[in-house]
Write a protein that holds these residues in place. Structure first.
Motif, PDB file in Angstrom:
ATOM      1  N   ASP A  34     -25.249  -8.585 -15.313  1.00  0.00           N
ATOM      2  CA  ASP A  34     -26.677  -8.321 -15.463  1.00  0.00           C
ATOM      3  C   ASP A  34     -27.380  -9.452 -16.212  1.00  0.00           C
ATOM      4  OD1 ASP A  34     -26.660  -6.043 -13.953  1.00  0.00           O
ATOM      5  OD2 ASP A  34     -26.391  -4.698 -15.658  1.00  0.00           O
ATOM      6  N   ALA A  35     -26.673 -10.099 -17.127  1.00  0.00           N
ATOM      7  CA  ALA A  35     -27.252 -11.263 -17.802  1.00  0.00           C
ATOM      8  C   ALA A  35     -27.534 -12.377 -16.791  1.00  0.00           C
ATOM      9  CB  ALA A  35     -26.326 -11.754 -18.909  1.00  0.00           C
ATOM     10  N   VAL A  36     -26.618 -12.561 -15.841  1.00  0.00           N
ATOM     11  CA  VAL A  36     -26.819 -13.566 -14.787  1.00  0.00           C
ATOM     12  C   VAL A  36     -28.004 -13.165 -13.905  1.00  0.00           C
ATOM     13  CG1 VAL A  36     -25.779 -14.601 -12.717  1.00  0.00           C
ATOM     14  CG2 VAL A  36     -24.420 -14.331 -14.809  1.00  0.00           C
ATOM     15  N   LYS A  37     -28.107 -11.889 -13.564  1.00  0.00           N
ATOM     16  CA  LYS A  37     -29.216 -11.407 -12.734  1.00  0.00           C
ATOM     17  C   LYS A  37     -30.555 -11.581 -13.452  1.00  0.00           C
ATOM     18  CE  LYS A  37     -26.187  -7.936 -10.705  1.00  0.00           C
ATOM     19  NZ  LYS A  37     -25.896  -6.500 -10.649  1.00  0.00           N
ATOM     20  N   ILE A  38     -30.570 -11.337 -14.747  1.00  0.00           N
ATOM     21  CA  ILE A  38     -31.797 -11.539 -15.530  1.00  0.00           C
ATOM     22  C   ILE A  38     -32.179 -13.017 -15.504  1.00  0.00           C
ATOM     23  CG2 ILE A  38     -32.757 -11.508 -17.873  1.00  0.00           C
ATOM     24  CD1 ILE A  38     -31.088  -8.885 -18.290  1.00  0.00           C
ATOM     25  N   ALA A  39     -31.207 -13.886 -15.705  1.00  0.00           N
ATOM     26  CA  ALA A  39     -31.479 -15.331 -15.677  1.00  0.00           C
ATOM     27  C   ALA A  39     -32.022 -15.755 -14.317  1.00  0.00           C
ATOM     28  CB  ALA A  39     -30.212 -16.109 -16.020  1.00  0.00           C
ATOM     29  N   ALA A  40     -31.479 -15.197 -13.244  1.00  0.00           N
ATOM     30  CA  ALA A  40     -31.962 -15.538 -11.897  1.00  0.00           C
ATOM     31  C   ALA A  40     -33.410 -15.081 -11.716  1.00  0.00           C
ATOM     32  CB  ALA A  40     -31.066 -14.904 -10.838  1.00  0.00           C
ATOM     33  N   ALA A  41     -33.715 -13.873 -12.152  1.00  0.00           N
ATOM     34  CA  ALA A  41     -35.094 -13.369 -12.027  1.00  0.00           C
ATOM     35  C   ALA A  41     -36.058 -14.202 -12.866  1.00  0.00           C
ATOM     36  CB  ALA A  41     -35.159 -11.904 -12.450  1.00  0.00           C
ATOM     37  N   VAL A  42     -35.623 -14.584 -14.053  1.00  0.00           N
ATOM     38  CA  VAL A  42     -36.468 -15.402 -14.933  1.00  0.00           C
ATOM     39  C   VAL A  42     -36.689 -16.782 -14.322  1.00  0.00           C
ATOM     40  CG1 VAL A  42     -36.451 -16.589 -17.170  1.00  0.00           C
ATOM     41  CG2 VAL A  42     -35.943 -14.150 -17.044  1.00  0.00           C
ATOM     42  N   ALA A  43     -35.700 -17.302 -13.611  1.00  0.00           N
ATOM     43  CA  ALA A  43     -35.839 -18.613 -12.978  1.00  0.00           C
ATOM     44  C   ALA A  43     -36.779 -18.575 -11.776  1.00  0.00           C
ATOM     45  CB  ALA A  43     -34.468 -19.126 -12.549  1.00  0.00           C
ATOM     46  N   VAL A  44     -36.837 -17.436 -11.080  1.00  0.00           N
ATOM     47  CA  VAL A  44     -37.585 -17.360  -9.828  1.00  0.00           C
ATOM     48  C   VAL A  44     -39.001 -16.802  -9.990  1.00  0.00           C
ATOM     49  CG1 VAL A  44     -37.625 -16.257  -7.558  1.00  0.00           C
ATOM     50  CG2 VAL A  44     -35.495 -17.202  -8.437  1.00  0.00           C
ATOM     51  N   LEU A  45     -39.144 -15.644 -10.604  1.00  0.00           N
ATOM     52  CA  LEU A  45     -40.434 -14.939 -10.583  1.00  0.00           C
ATOM     53  C   LEU A  45     -41.568 -15.674 -11.304  1.00  0.00           C
ATOM     54  CD1 LEU A  45     -39.030 -11.330 -10.880  1.00  0.00           C
ATOM     55  CD2 LEU A  45     -40.102 -12.360  -8.873  1.00  0.00           C
ATOM     56  N   PRO A  46     -41.387 -16.140 -12.539  1.00  0.00           N
ATOM     57  CA  PRO A  46     -42.493 -16.881 -13.166  1.00  0.00           C
ATOM     58  C   PRO A  46     -42.854 -18.163 -12.414  1.00  0.00           C
ATOM     59  CG  PRO A  46     -40.941 -16.152 -14.828  1.00  0.00           C
ATOM     60  CD  PRO A  46     -40.300 -15.907 -13.479  1.00  0.00           C
ATOM     61  N   THR A  47     -41.853 -18.798 -11.809  1.00  0.00           N
ATOM     62  CA  THR A  47     -42.105 -20.010 -11.024  1.00  0.00           C
ATOM     63  C   THR A  47     -42.972 -19.693  -9.812  1.00  0.00           C
ATOM     64  OG1 THR A  47     -40.007 -20.945 -11.757  1.00  0.00           O
ATOM     65  CG2 THR A  47     -41.001 -21.907  -9.775  1.00  0.00           C
ATOM     66  N   LEU A  48     -42.685 -18.573  -9.138  1.00  0.00           N
ATOM     67  CA  LEU A  48     -43.522 -18.165  -8.003  1.00  0.00           C
ATOM     68  C   LEU A  48     -44.957 -17.916  -8.436  1.00  0.00           C
ATOM     69  CD1 LEU A  48     -41.096 -15.805  -6.056  1.00  0.00           C
ATOM     70  CD2 LEU A  48     -41.861 -18.097  -5.397  1.00  0.00           C
TER      71      LEU A  48
END
Length: 192
Positions: A168-182
């Motif tokens: 889940d830590a990896v999934k959080i990092a992935a979401a943080v990398a993608v959503l604010p950038t979008l």
């Protein structure tokens, strides 16, 4: 200098930018349901654990942030309903994961509603949303796991929460990398 029309409301969720409101809502809701189902098919079990590791929490939580409350909640509830009707979405667990699936709908409602109000656009906000969403899913999932297995809270936390924290830590990092950038890309486009 922005040339955007100031009388138009800012979109609450990323997918609000797509045209054709009703068709868009149905397509996104059904598509979200399909992504949850697809992410359930990619699973593996840890030895002795009745709860599989899947990509569902990422799909549900990031999807809720991107889709907004109504579409994400409807999609998660549709997934739950179709599984309850017998589609093989969550049959592999033998019922042990029902609490997590109910938690998906609750987390989708909370995160999606917050996102619809513009609350999940920055790195900090997406991180907080993902952490809260995971906690909601864990609360429902571990509670049901303890009841379903009859083994209580210690077993439920040891098998239904702890093994999933690194993933889940990896999934959080992935979401943080993608959503604010979008959101930054969308806002730049609006300012152009």
């Amino acid at each position: 200098m922005s040339t955007a029309n100031p009388t138009l409301a800012r979109p609450g969720a990323l997918t609000d930018l797509l045209p054709g409101e009703r068709v868009r809502d149905v397509a996104l809701t059904v598509g979200f349901t399909g992504l949850i189902a697809l992410s359930a098919e990619l699973f593996f079990y840890l030895p002795g654990n009745p709860v599989p590791i899947t990509g569902q929490t990422f799909v549900v939580l990031a999807g809720a942030i991107a889709l907004g409350g109504k579409r994400a909640t409807a999609g998660a509830l549709l997934y739950l309903a179709l599984g309850a009707l017998g589609l093989p979405f969550f049959a592999a667990s033998g019922g042990a994961t029902l609490g997590y699936i109910v938690g998906f709908a609750v987390a989708a409602l909370l995160l999606g509603t917050w996102a619809s109000r513009g609350g999940a656009r920055t790195v900090g906000a997406v991180t907080l949303a993902m952490v809260v969403g995971n906690l909601v899913i864990y609360a429902f999932g571990a509670t049901w796991l303890g009841i379903f297995t009859g083994q209580g809270a210690e077993f439920a936390v040891a098998n239904g929460v702890v093994p999933f924290l690194p993933g889940d830590a990896v999934k959080i990092a992935a979401a943080v990398a993608v959503l604010p950038t979008l959101w930054k890309l969308v806002e730049r486009r609006d300012d152009a």
